[in-house]
Write a protein that holds these residues in place. Structure first.
Motif, PDB file in Angstrom:
ATOM      1  N   ASN A   7     -49.193  97.582  37.233  1.00  0.00           N
ATOM      2  CA  ASN A   7     -49.606  97.941  38.599  1.00  0.00           C
ATOM      3  C   ASN A   7     -48.854  97.100  39.637  1.00  0.00           C
ATOM      4  O   ASN A   7     -49.434  96.539  40.555  1.00  0.00           O
ATOM      5  N   GLU A   8     -47.542  96.992  39.428  1.00  0.00           N
ATOM      6  CA  GLU A   8     -46.601  96.317  40.330  1.00  0.00           C
ATOM      7  C   GLU A   8     -46.752  94.801  40.394  1.00  0.00           C
ATOM      8  O   GLU A   8     -46.204  94.159  41.278  1.00  0.00           O
ATOM      9  N   ALA A   9     -47.495  94.207  39.450  1.00  0.00           N
ATOM     10  CA  ALA A   9     -47.610  92.743  39.380  1.00  0.00           C
ATOM     11  C   ALA A   9     -47.004  92.258  38.061  1.00  0.00           C
ATOM     12  O   ALA A   9     -47.100  92.932  37.037  1.00  0.00           O
ATOM     13  N   ASP A  10     -46.366  91.092  38.101  1.00  0.00           N
ATOM     14  CA  ASP A  10     -45.772  90.510  36.903  1.00  0.00           C
ATOM     15  C   ASP A  10     -46.858  90.316  35.848  1.00  0.00           C
ATOM     16  O   ASP A  10     -47.925  89.764  36.133  1.00  0.00           O
ATOM     17  N   TRP A  11     -46.581  90.758  34.617  1.00  0.00           N
ATOM     18  CA  TRP A  11     -47.605  90.676  33.569  1.00  0.00           C
ATOM     19  C   TRP A  11     -48.012  89.237  33.267  1.00  0.00           C
ATOM     20  O   TRP A  11     -49.078  88.992  32.744  1.00  0.00           O
ATOM     21  N   GLU A  12     -47.157  88.255  33.618  1.00  0.00           N
ATOM     22  CA  GLU A  12     -47.511  86.856  33.382  1.00  0.00           C
ATOM     23  C   GLU A  12     -48.738  86.462  34.204  1.00  0.00           C
ATOM     24  O   GLU A  12     -49.475  85.556  33.833  1.00  0.00           O
ATOM     25  N   LEU A  13     -48.961  87.159  35.333  1.00  0.00           N
ATOM     26  CA  LEU A  13     -50.132  86.894  36.164  1.00  0.00           C
ATOM     27  C   LEU A  13     -51.369  87.626  35.644  1.00  0.00           C
ATOM     28  O   LEU A  13     -52.481  87.356  36.082  1.00  0.00           O
ATOM     29  N   MET A  14     -51.157  88.568  34.724  1.00  0.00           N
ATOM     30  CA  MET A  14     -52.230  89.455  34.276  1.00  0.00           C
ATOM     31  C   MET A  14     -52.734  89.115  32.867  1.00  0.00           C
ATOM     32  O   MET A  14     -53.576  89.813  32.331  1.00  0.00           O
ATOM     33  N   GLY A  15     -52.148  88.096  32.236  1.00  0.00           N
ATOM     34  CA  GLY A  15     -52.587  87.732  30.893  1.00  0.00           C
ATOM     35  C   GLY A  15     -51.661  88.221  29.796  1.00  0.00           C
ATOM     36  O   GLY A  15     -51.990  88.124  28.618  1.00  0.00           O
TER      37      GLY A  15
END
Length: 101
Positions: free
Chosen positions: A72-80
């Protein structure tokens, strides 16, 4: 039981060449006992969408280094990363930053 999920997958930066050159895929992930996460999504992609040279896309149970993943347009590193639990209508983008020469 986790319900089926409808998500959009996008491949870019050359990664789409591993998927018959198709950049966007609208997919429905089937019901399964555990919630869908990125780790299980990658296994599903490898089994169902990837057409050639899986070593250029996955390494072990994750994407290979040099592939940027956006949820959803955010780096996956921020999403877990691999543990991010997918939601219905998520958009997951894989962009290869590797270029042959």
């Amino acid at each position: 039981m986790a319900a089926p999920l409808s998500i959009q997958l996008e491949f870019g930066g050359g990664a789409e060449l591993l998927f018959d050159g198709i950049r966007k895929h609208q997919v429905t992930l089937p019901s399964q006992p555990e919630p869908w996460d990125i780790r299980s999504l990658l296994a599903w992609i490898k089994e169902n969408l990837l057409k050639e040279r899986p070593e250029l896309f996955v390494q072990g149970d994750t994407v290979r280094p040099g592939i940027l993943v956006l949820i959803n347009e955010a780096d996956w590193e921020l999403m877990g990363e691999l543990d991010y639990q997918l939601q219905d209508q998520d958009n997951v983008v894989f962009i290869s930053t590797l270029h042959g020469g």
